[in-house]
Motif scaffolding. Structure first.
Motif, PDB file in Angstrom:
ATOM      1  N   LEU A  17      78.565  64.743  27.894  1.00 50.51           N
ATOM      2  CA  LEU A  17      79.355  65.960  28.311  1.00 50.51           C
ATOM      3  C   LEU A  17      80.068  65.964  29.388  1.00 50.51           C
ATOM      4  N   SER A  18      81.047  66.367  29.508  1.00 56.12           N
ATOM      5  CA  SER A  18      82.230  66.670  30.598  1.00 56.12           C
ATOM      6  C   SER A  18      82.624  67.969  30.768  1.00 56.12           C
ATOM      7  N   PHE A  19      82.427  68.477  31.934  1.00 57.61           N
ATOM      8  CA  PHE A  19      82.980  69.748  32.159  1.00 57.61           C
ATOM      9  C   PHE A  19      83.306  69.847  33.900  1.00 57.61           C
ATOM     10  N   ALA A  20      84.154  70.907  34.033  1.00 59.14           N
ATOM     11  CA  ALA A  20      84.165  71.147  35.496  1.00 59.14           C
ATOM     12  C   ALA A  20      83.301  71.683  36.159  1.00 59.14           C
ATOM     13  N   ASP A  21      82.985  71.534  37.361  1.00 58.14           N
ATOM     14  CA  ASP A  21      81.825  72.085  38.280  1.00 58.14           C
ATOM     15  C   ASP A  21      82.429  73.315  38.948  1.00 58.14           C
ATOM     16  N   VAL A  22      82.212  74.401  38.222  1.00 60.52           N
ATOM     17  CA  VAL A  22      82.355  75.802  38.735  1.00 60.52           C
ATOM     18  C   VAL A  22      81.306  76.608  39.075  1.00 60.52           C
ATOM     19  N   ASP A  23      81.324  77.173  40.440  1.00 54.04           N
ATOM     20  CA  ASP A  23      80.321  77.856  40.584  1.00 54.04           C
ATOM     21  C   ASP A  23      80.453  79.572  40.405  1.00 54.04           C
ATOM     22  N   GLU A  71      91.415  77.360  38.583  1.00 56.07           N
ATOM     23  CA  GLU A  71      92.032  76.569  37.817  1.00 56.07           C
ATOM     24  C   GLU A  71      91.116  75.711  36.879  1.00 56.07           C
ATOM     25  N   LYS A  72      90.135  75.462  37.237  1.00 57.19           N
ATOM     26  CA  LYS A  72      89.182  74.772  36.589  1.00 57.19           C
ATOM     27  C   LYS A  72      88.448  75.394  35.470  1.00 57.19           C
ATOM     28  N   LEU A  73      88.329  76.743  35.521  1.00 63.39           N
ATOM     29  CA  LEU A  73      87.678  77.739  34.445  1.00 63.39           C
ATOM     30  C   LEU A  73      87.735  77.292  33.153  1.00 63.39           C
ATOM     31  N   PHE A  99      81.544  74.649  31.891  1.00 66.14           N
ATOM     32  CA  PHE A  99      80.535  74.711  30.962  1.00 66.14           C
ATOM     33  C   PHE A  99      80.815  75.854  30.066  1.00 66.14           C
ATOM     34  N   THR A 100      80.493  75.589  29.049  1.00 68.20           N
ATOM     35  CA  THR A 100      80.623  76.726  27.709  1.00 68.20           C
ATOM     36  C   THR A 100      79.216  76.873  27.129  1.00 68.20           C
ATOM     37  N   ALA A 101      79.186  78.102  26.317  1.00 63.37           N
ATOM     38  CA  ALA A 101      78.014  78.054  25.457  1.00 63.37           C
ATOM     39  C   ALA A 101      77.931  77.229  24.381  1.00 63.37           C
ATOM     40  N   ALA A 102      79.090  76.532  23.817  1.00 63.99           N
ATOM     41  CA  ALA A 102      79.295  75.571  22.830  1.00 63.99           C
ATOM     42  C   ALA A 102      78.521  74.464  23.106  1.00 63.99           C
ATOM     43  N   GLN A 103      78.777  73.958  24.409  1.00 65.74           N
ATOM     44  CA  GLN A 103      78.071  72.917  25.142  1.00 65.74           C
ATOM     45  C   GLN A 103      76.639  73.174  25.206  1.00 65.74           C
TER      46      GLN A 103
END
Length: 129
Positions: free
Chosen positions: A63-69, A81-83, A87-91
């Motif tokens: 998996l690859s996703f941006a680290d957003v708090d 900008e990273k939103l 991480f998504t519900a699909a992931q």
């Protein structure tokens, strides 16, 4: 080899009599873990990084996703900008499916542990790997 990685590898060869095992590893350490048939690996990489070198794992999810708090009250402009790459519900559904498939295919000992890890991932939104 550092003490943490040595300990993890030792535990992989000696599964506990009761319970499950889940480990969070850095990319460098994860790339040194032996590809055992009893190990399912979920590799999470920042959206702007290349994939980890994890050849030989029968049960491998990338998996690859941006680290957003998401818990931050005020997201910085950089975080906003990273939103789109966060991480998504699909992931999350993909992770659950991977855990179920891995368990059905022979990693049954790790199913509950991976579920606990998944719940930690969802709560924390990021895992240091």
């Amino acid at each position: 080899m550092n003490n943490h990685l040595t300990s993890v590898i030792s535990k992989l060869y000696r599964p506990p009599a009761v319970g499950r095992q889940v480990f969070a590893l850095s990319r460098a350490d994860a790339q040194r873990v032996p590809a055992l048939a009893s190990v399912a690996m979920i590799s999470i990489t920042a959206a702007d990084k290349g994939t980890a070198q994890l050849e030989g794992f029968e049960y491998l999810m990338r998996l690859s996703f941006a680290d957003v708090d998401f818990n931050a009250k005020d997201l910085s402009a950089r975080a906003r900008e990273k939103l789109p790459a966060a991480f998504t519900a699909a992931q999350a559904r993909e992770i659950v499916e991977f855990i179920n498939q891995s368990a059905a295919a022979g990693c049954a000992d790790y199913r509950s542990a991976l579920r606990r890890w998944f719940l930690a991932l969802v709560c924390c939104r990021a895992v240091p790997v």
